[in-house]
Design an enzyme around this catalytic site. Sequence first.
Site, mmCIF file in Angstrom:
data_model
loop_
_atom_site.group_PDB
_atom_site.id
_atom_site.type_symbol
_atom_site.label_atom_id
_atom_site.label_comp_id
_atom_site.label_asym_id
_atom_site.label_seq_id
_atom_site.Cartn_x
_atom_site.Cartn_y
_atom_site.Cartn_z
ATOM 1 N N CYS A 87 36.000 39.167 43.266
ATOM 2 C CA CYS A 87 35.648 37.838 43.123
ATOM 3 C C CYS A 87 35.334 37.518 42.573
ATOM 4 C CB CYS A 87 35.509 37.695 45.111
ATOM 5 S SG CYS A 87 36.161 35.732 44.499
ATOM 6 N N GLU B 27 35.828 44.213 50.790
ATOM 7 C CA GLU B 27 35.036 44.297 52.282
ATOM 8 C C GLU B 27 35.320 43.788 52.943
ATOM 9 O OE1 GLU B 27 33.959 40.964 50.649
ATOM 10 O OE2 GLU B 27 34.506 41.916 50.113
ATOM 11 N N HIS C 164 38.736 40.157 48.296
ATOM 12 C CA HIS C 164 37.839 40.387 49.562
ATOM 13 C C HIS C 164 37.985 42.423 49.664
ATOM 14 C CE1 HIS C 164 34.490 38.200 48.291
ATOM 15 N NE2 HIS C 164 35.641 37.308 47.862
#
Length: 230
Positions: A116, A214, A212
Amino acid sequence: MHVSKPLIGISTYWETSARWGVWDLPAALLPAGYPRLVQSAGGIAAMLPPDEPALAEAAVARVDGLVIAGGADVDPERYGAPREPRTGPPAPERDAWELALIGAALASGTPLLGICRGMQLLNVALGGTLVQHLDGHVTSVGVFGRHPVKPVPGTLYGSIAPEATPVPTYHHQSVDRLGEGLVPSAYAEGDGTVEAIELAGGGGWVLGVQWHPEMGSDTRVMAALVGAAR
């Protein structure tokens, strides 16, 4: 036979106030999803809080791979643009540290993943610019959205995820003019926003993704970084 796990450095940021237990104190902060993703992808996570930019080369020399994490908007001064009203407040200490980390990773050939903000900063580090606001990639404040990204065949990202993949998103900025040596390697299916960039022509393992990973369960991007770091 025991195979040693690569050490993956992840940039973090200072917060003036963070709360846990009975404490409300300044903290070096990183959402837990980042180290957990590194661990689940087979690496050891090391957090790298902002420091003197001159120390970035020494920090990168001690890790096998580097992740530049998401977060605050990049200061438009870094790419020679006036600040637009919807651009967030600057984080000069973090910008300086992470740009130095990126420079050190590129110079040393250390595998590098920008997530990002990290993708946007990679673009800026190589002379690119950013779109300071676009709609449709944030559903509501503090809530991650989801949309499919389409890989560009023949790219590094295309080899990691060859099919269109739904990804967790939360961003209101994107790359505009690409930095030197960078090529787009994925696009948003809906509006065609560039969703991944990478170094062209065998310039080392360097990838930026606008989403993202994660915040999802797909470990392929991080596993590819860990594999390159190994």
